[in-house]
Design a protein around this motif. Sequence first.
Motif, PDB file in Angstrom:
ATOM      1  N   MET A   1       0.834  -1.207   0.000  1.00  0.00           N
ATOM      2  CA  MET A   1       0.000   0.000   0.000  1.00  0.00           C
ATOM      3  C   MET A   1       0.876   1.268   0.000  1.00  0.00           C
ATOM      4  N   LEU A   2       2.126   1.117   0.451  1.00  0.00           N
ATOM      5  CA  LEU A   2       2.946   2.316   0.671  1.00  0.00           C
ATOM      6  C   LEU A   2       3.428   3.002  -0.614  1.00  0.00           C
ATOM      7  N   PRO A   3       4.017   2.266  -1.566  1.00  0.00           N
ATOM      8  CA  PRO A   3       4.542   2.973  -2.747  1.00  0.00           C
ATOM      9  C   PRO A   3       3.458   3.742  -3.493  1.00  0.00           C
ATOM     10  N   GLU A   4       2.265   3.166  -3.609  1.00  0.00           N
ATOM     11  CA  GLU A   4       1.202   3.869  -4.339  1.00  0.00           C
ATOM     12  C   GLU A   4       0.497   4.891  -3.455  1.00  0.00           C
ATOM     13  N   GLY A   5       0.396   4.580  -2.156  1.00  0.00           N
ATOM     14  CA  GLY A   5      -0.206   5.531  -1.222  1.00  0.00           C
ATOM     15  C   GLY A   5       0.517   6.877  -1.309  1.00  0.00           C
ATOM     16  N   ASN A   6       1.787   6.809  -1.611  1.00  0.00           N
ATOM     17  CA  ASN A   6       2.633   7.991  -1.769  1.00  0.00           C
ATOM     18  C   ASN A   6       2.096   8.973  -2.819  1.00  0.00           C
ATOM     19  N   TRP A   7       1.267   8.463  -3.759  1.00  0.00           N
ATOM     20  CA  TRP A   7       0.779   9.329  -4.844  1.00  0.00           C
ATOM     21  C   TRP A   7      -0.682   9.748  -4.697  1.00  0.00           C
ATOM     22  N   ILE A   8      -1.337   9.333  -3.606  1.00  0.00           N
ATOM     23  CA  ILE A   8      -2.766   9.663  -3.473  1.00  0.00           C
ATOM     24  C   ILE A   8      -2.969  11.189  -3.452  1.00  0.00           C
ATOM     25  N   THR A   9      -2.136  11.878  -2.704  1.00  0.00           N
ATOM     26  CA  THR A   9      -2.336  13.334  -2.610  1.00  0.00           C
ATOM     27  C   THR A   9      -1.908  14.059  -3.886  1.00  0.00           C
TER      28      THR A   9
ATOM     29  N   PRO B   1      11.240   2.719  -5.142  1.00  0.00           N
ATOM     30  CA  PRO B   1      10.508   3.982  -4.962  1.00  0.00           C
ATOM     31  C   PRO B   1       9.565   4.312  -6.117  1.00  0.00           C
ATOM     32  N   THR B   2       8.549   5.105  -5.816  1.00  0.00           N
ATOM     33  CA  THR B   2       7.632   5.592  -6.862  1.00  0.00           C
ATOM     34  C   THR B   2       7.977   7.061  -7.116  1.00  0.00           C
ATOM     35  N   LEU B   3       8.753   7.296  -8.145  1.00  0.00           N
ATOM     36  CA  LEU B   3       9.318   8.630  -8.361  1.00  0.00           C
ATOM     37  C   LEU B   3       8.403   9.561  -9.144  1.00  0.00           C
ATOM     38  N   THR B   4       7.584   8.989 -10.028  1.00  0.00           N
ATOM     39  CA  THR B   4       6.692   9.844 -10.839  1.00  0.00           C
ATOM     40  C   THR B   4       5.301   9.204 -10.879  1.00  0.00           C
ATOM     41  N   TRP B   5       4.332   9.944 -11.404  1.00  0.00           N
ATOM     42  CA  TRP B   5       2.973   9.403 -11.533  1.00  0.00           C
ATOM     43  C   TRP B   5       2.962   8.155 -12.426  1.00  0.00           C
ATOM     44  N   ALA B   6       3.851   8.115 -13.404  1.00  0.00           N
ATOM     45  CA  ALA B   6       3.881   6.952 -14.302  1.00  0.00           C
ATOM     46  C   ALA B   6       4.182   5.670 -13.520  1.00  0.00           C
ATOM     47  N   ASP B   7       4.843   5.792 -12.386  1.00  0.00           N
ATOM     48  CA  ASP B   7       5.144   4.600 -11.584  1.00  0.00           C
ATOM     49  C   ASP B   7       3.860   3.945 -11.081  1.00  0.00           C
TER      50      ASP B   7
ATOM     51  N   LYS C   1       5.210  10.473 -22.647  1.00  0.00           N
ATOM     52  CA  LYS C   1       5.694   9.186 -23.164  1.00  0.00           C
ATOM     53  C   LYS C   1       7.045   8.839 -22.533  1.00  0.00           C
ATOM     54  N   ALA C   2       7.880   9.864 -22.385  1.00  0.00           N
ATOM     55  CA  ALA C   2       9.205   9.629 -21.778  1.00  0.00           C
ATOM     56  C   ALA C   2       9.040   9.173 -20.320  1.00  0.00           C
ATOM     57  N   MET C   3       8.034   9.735 -19.656  1.00  0.00           N
ATOM     58  CA  MET C   3       7.783   9.360 -18.263  1.00  0.00           C
ATOM     59  C   MET C   3       7.340   7.890 -18.172  1.00  0.00           C
ATOM     60  N   ALA C   4       6.484   7.491 -19.125  1.00  0.00           N
ATOM     61  CA  ALA C   4       6.021   6.095 -19.156  1.00  0.00           C
ATOM     62  C   ALA C   4       7.204   5.158 -19.436  1.00  0.00           C
ATOM     63  N   GLN C   5       8.060   5.558 -20.376  1.00  0.00           N
ATOM     64  CA  GLN C   5       9.223   4.718 -20.717  1.00  0.00           C
ATOM     65  C   GLN C   5      10.169   4.589 -19.527  1.00  0.00           C
ATOM     66  N   ASP C   6      10.380   5.702 -18.842  1.00  0.00           N
ATOM     67  CA  ASP C   6      11.276   5.693 -17.677  1.00  0.00           C
ATOM     68  C   ASP C   6      10.724   4.759 -16.587  1.00  0.00           C
ATOM     69  N   ALA C   7       9.406   4.796 -16.384  1.00  0.00           N
ATOM     70  CA  ALA C   7       8.806   3.919 -15.367  1.00  0.00           C
ATOM     71  C   ALA C   7       8.975   2.451 -15.782  1.00  0.00           C
ATOM     72  N   LEU C   8       8.742   2.162 -17.059  1.00  0.00           N
ATOM     73  CA  LEU C   8       8.926   0.781 -17.537  1.00  0.00           C
ATOM     74  C   LEU C   8      10.388   0.346 -17.349  1.00  0.00           C
ATOM     75  N   ASP C   9      11.313   1.247 -17.658  1.00  0.00           N
ATOM     76  CA  ASP C   9      12.744   0.914 -17.515  1.00  0.00           C
ATOM     77  C   ASP C   9      13.068   0.522 -16.075  1.00  0.00           C
ATOM     78  N   ARG C  10      12.465   1.238 -15.129  1.00  0.00           N
ATOM     79  CA  ARG C  10      12.806   0.965 -13.726  1.00  0.00           C
ATOM     80  C   ARG C  10      12.026  -0.205 -13.131  1.00  0.00           C
ATOM     81  N   TRP C  11      10.800  -0.487 -13.617  1.00  0.00           N
ATOM     82  CA  TRP C  11       9.970  -1.524 -12.978  1.00  0.00           C
ATOM     83  C   TRP C  11      10.038  -2.882 -13.659  1.00  0.00           C
ATOM     84  N   TRP C  12      10.581  -2.929 -14.878  1.00  0.00           N
ATOM     85  CA  TRP C  12      10.553  -4.200 -15.615  1.00  0.00           C
ATOM     86  C   TRP C  12      11.317  -5.306 -14.886  1.00  0.00           C
ATOM     87  N   TRP C  13      12.598  -5.070 -14.608  1.00  0.00           N
ATOM     88  CA  TRP C  13      13.397  -6.158 -14.027  1.00  0.00           C
ATOM     89  C   TRP C  13      12.939  -6.534 -12.613  1.00  0.00           C
TER      90      TRP C  13
END
Length: 335
Positions: A63-71, A128-134, A194-206
């Motif tokens: 719940m924590l990584p996504e809870g970080n983006w509720i506000t 970490p969840t660095l951007t909304w795309a995360d 689009k760059a934000m989405a790509q960056d999130a994929l780069d960090r979450w894929w592995w």
Amino acid sequence: MYTQALDSPGKDPVAATGEAAERFQARVDADEKIEPKDWMPEAYRQTLIRQISQHAHSEIVGMLPEGNWITRAPSLRRKAVLIAKVQDEGGHGMYLYSAAETLGVSRAQMVEQLLSGAAKYSSIFNYPTLTWADVGAIGWLVDGAAIMNQVPICRCSYGPYARAMVRICREESFHQRQGFEIMMTLARGGAAQKAMAQDALDRWWWPSVMMFGPSDADSKHTAQSMRWKIKRFSNDELRQKFIDVTVPQAHFLGLTLPDAHLRLDEVSGHYEIGPIDWSEFHAVLKGNGPCNRERLEARRAAHAAGEWVREAAAAHARKLEDRAATAQHQERGSP
Ligand code: 3HC
């Protein structure tokens, strides 16, 4: 993961041998559900406590990584959906703690194991969840991986775990779609989105690929858990299914997977990936991922802040019990 030394009278404390164990295995082989009061080998019970409690902790820490983006969700609609999703995860944790409690471990014990750092929870939630795309990437990839792993658990041999998973999987499939929809919106947006989405994929894929656990050769529990039908597929089998489903989705989004070795094997029809960096996985499991400390601190703070709620609930329950006891006395005409 920890090992609980629980005393449980009447249950074979050793391994699965003897007539009772043979009958038990025959029931499992016949796809009968094992229920809490049924005889079970102690090792089966401990394996379930280990897996279900780890699973419950994962939902709660998750719940924590996504809870970080509720506000900071970008619209009221996104905020409402995200709140609902995070609440769902909390609910999943509660069903799972309840399922584990049927095996003789208390919720207080399990929570203590989590807060002391003795219990494992999924490696993925230490990033970490660095951007909304995360938030989109988590829904798409992490919930997508979770579904791949958890749908077969609906057919797990242990009844309470299997039944809890039915509702959990329905909700996870909604989570996966909301994540994919966020990714699709970003991928079809402006260049920065689009760059934000790509960056999130780069960090979450592995990390998502690693979520399935060590390779089959290194998985110490898979063989026995599959014999007991706690697990229906091995870690590598589920990982491959996830990769085969997810790679075309990334292509559909117009995003690139961060793997120069990725290729479709035309003969087998499966995607082959490059080598997994298991040293990263083991570092995260040892508590040295990017957010391990932060996650445990957040859980400890939440637990301490909730102390008064637990006390109030216990006082209320005592009051109800006292009232019921008094009413019973009066009904019986006792002085
Ligand atoms: N993170 C942390 N620990 C992991 C792990 C991971 N991704 N994968 C494996 N491990 C641990 C195991 O717990 C085990 O540790 P232990 O021996 O100290 O207990 C060790 O690594 C060896 O792994 P094995 O493959 O032998 O262990 P299992 O047979 O238990 O398989 C598993 C691991 C596939 C995760 C299995 O336990 C499982 O299917 N669990 C149920 C599902 C689950 O817990 N999912 C977690 C994510 S929940 C979630 O994502 C929530 C959602 O809202 C997104």
